[in-house]
Write an enzyme that holds these catalytic residues in place. Structure first.
Site, PDB file in Angstrom:
ATOM      1  N   GLU A  42       3.414  -5.684   0.278  1.00 48.26           N
ATOM      2  CA  GLU A  42       3.704  -6.533  -0.889  1.00 48.26           C
ATOM      3  C   GLU A  42       3.489  -7.992  -0.512  1.00 48.26           C
ATOM      4  OE1 GLU A  42       7.516  -5.605  -2.602  1.00 48.26           O
ATOM      5  OE2 GLU A  42       7.024  -3.478  -2.782  1.00 48.26           O
ATOM      6  N   THR A  68      10.252   3.153  -7.949  1.00 43.35           N
ATOM      7  CA  THR A  68      10.885   1.831  -8.020  1.00 43.35           C
ATOM      8  C   THR A  68      11.786   1.622  -6.798  1.00 43.35           C
ATOM      9  OG1 THR A  68      12.666   2.761  -9.380  1.00 43.35           O
ATOM     10  CG2 THR A  68      10.903   1.653 -10.565  1.00 43.35           C
ATOM     11  N   SER A  69      11.531   2.393  -5.717  1.00 36.74           N
ATOM     12  CA  SER A  69      12.411   2.271  -4.540  1.00 36.74           C
ATOM     13  C   SER A  69      11.776   1.338  -3.506  1.00 36.74           C
ATOM     14  CB  SER A  69      12.740   3.654  -3.970  1.00 36.74           C
ATOM     15  OG  SER A  69      11.574   4.321  -3.531  1.00 36.74           O
ATOM     16  N   ARG A  70      11.034   1.886  -2.559  1.00 39.39           N
ATOM     17  CA  ARG A  70      10.304   1.065  -1.591  1.00 39.39           C
ATOM     18  C   ARG A  70       8.916   1.677  -1.420  1.00 39.39           C
ATOM     19  NH1 ARG A  70      13.512  -2.255  -2.558  1.00 39.39           N
ATOM     20  NH2 ARG A  70      14.872  -3.417  -1.161  1.00 39.39           N
ATOM     21  N   HIS A 102       7.199  -5.577  -8.210  1.00 39.03           N
ATOM     22  CA  HIS A 102       8.573  -5.410  -7.705  1.00 39.03           C
ATOM     23  C   HIS A 102       9.571  -6.185  -8.598  1.00 39.03           C
ATOM     24  CE1 HIS A 102      10.888  -4.374  -3.772  1.00 39.03           C
ATOM     25  NE2 HIS A 102      11.691  -4.292  -4.829  1.00 39.03           N
TER      26      HIS A 102
HETATM   27  C1  GLV Z   1      15.170  -4.508  -4.925  1.00 39.12           C
HETATM   28  O1  GLV Z   1      14.257  -3.822  -4.604  1.00 39.12           O
HETATM   29  C2  GLV Z   1      16.443  -4.475  -4.296  1.00 39.12           C
HETATM   30  O2  GLV Z   1      16.594  -3.831  -3.241  1.00 39.12           O
HETATM   31  O3  GLV Z   1      17.374  -5.117  -4.814  1.00 39.12           O
END
Ligand code: GLV
Length: 329
Positions: free
Chosen positions: A268, A237-239, A287
């Site tokens: 993306e 859930t990061s990049r 995302h």
């Molecule tokens: C989401 O990915 C954020 O960086 O807030």
């Protein structure tokens, strides 16, 4: 006195727009999709402030086109879409929205972890396609979460919030980071593993919580995936670019690891011909880890507060380049 001019690159919570509107002349990009690059460049020549999202590339070219720009307020905790050193050189503040999204992102990380381990998405498709014929002793078997080992890569605020949830599932929690956190280690009973490959080899679940930098690009590649257990599950859930997606595809296709759940991808939105989309053992979401009504409203308010401070020439409350303030004297 004339009001400062602001461009907001997408519709955000109305209360945040109202706050900005009270002191500035605001133009909002109303489309569902981000402003195309040429359009964004056309919108900035006379703006004093920009409220951007992670889908907007804020680089030297954009800053050249916006000579009056004082503040780029990014409505995200991550800011790899912005050339911060370029902004700093020009005395432009950059703001972000940390903390308000920590718990929501940790919730979603756990949702992905549970869904991948227990094959929730596959099971739903199975049912809706009429494949539920009986209670089957070997149907859709997954892996247990309770008592398993979780490896957290990147132990910042979100990593720590995920660790707290894991403790509730009686998981053993390992973490890898450049910085050791003895207090949290003691308080939560975590184990620091300074070697990434060792963590990957020991964990049943690996979850990524690191910023994207030159150093973390493809941090998880073929060698790292090869170190993981065949039953392991990777959650990101990061990049997206932290994971080498081609290597991940091979690892998932060959059964080298059990499954993956990704809220972020290298490109993306994910292109329709992305090979990962053909696999059952991968979940891909668009995302949305911070996407709760409450959190997105808080993020918008924080981005508005950062923007307004920057318009006044003050350091934003959440500033990623505070050195701009000392330069301004
Ligand atoms: C989401 O990915 C954020 O960086 O807030």
């Amino acid at each position: 006195m004339t009001k400062p001019k602001v461009f907001v690159t997408r519709k955000i919570a109305q209360e945040a727009l109202d706050t900005i509107g009270a002191i500035a002349e605001v133009e909002v990009w109303e489309d569902e999709l981000p402003p195309p690059r040429d359009m964004l460049l056309k919108k900035v020549p006379d703006i004093d402030g920009l409220l951007s999202l992670l889908t907007d590339k804020i680089d030297a070219t954009l800053m050249d086109a916006a000579p009056k720009l004082k503040i780029v307020s990014n409505m995200a905790v991550g800011y790899d879409n912005i050339d911060v050193s370029e902004a700093t050189n020009r005395g432009i503040f950059v703001g972000n929205t940390p903390e308000v999204l920590t718990e929501t992102t940790a919730d979603f990380t756990f949702a992905l972890l549970l869904a991948a381990a227990r094959r929730v998405v596959e099971a739903d498709v199975h049912t809706k396609k009429g494949k539920w014929k009986t209670w089957g002793p070997l149907v859709l078997l997954g892996h247990d979460i309770h008592n398993a080992t979780l490896g957290i890569v990147g132990f910042g605020r979100i990593g720590a919030a995920v660790a707290k949830r894991a403790i509730g599932f009686n998981m053993q929690v390992l973490y890898y980071d450049k910085v050791r956190r003895p207090d949290e280690e003691r308080e939560l009973g975590l184990e620091y593993v300074p070697d990434l490959i060792e963590l990957l080899a020991r964990a049943d679940f690996v979850t990524l919580h690191i910023a994207l930098t030159g150093e973390t690009h493809h941090l998880i590649g073929a060698a790292e995936l090869a170190a993981m257990k065949p039953t392991a599950i990777l959650v990101n859930t990061s990049r997206g670019p932290v994971v080498d997606q081609k290597a991940l595809y091979q690892a998932l296709r060959s059964g080298r690891i059990f499954a993956a759940a990704l809220d972020v991808t290298e490109i993306e939105p994910v292109p329709p011909d992305e090979p990962l989309l053909t696999l059952d053992n991968v979940i891909i979401t668009p995302h949305i880890a911070s996407a709760s009504v409450t959190t997105r409203t808080k993020m918008a308010s924080m981005a508005a507060a950062n923007l307004i401070a920057g318009l006044r020439g003050e350091m934003p409350p959440q500033c990623v380049n505070p050195e701009v303030a000392s330069r301004k004297g």
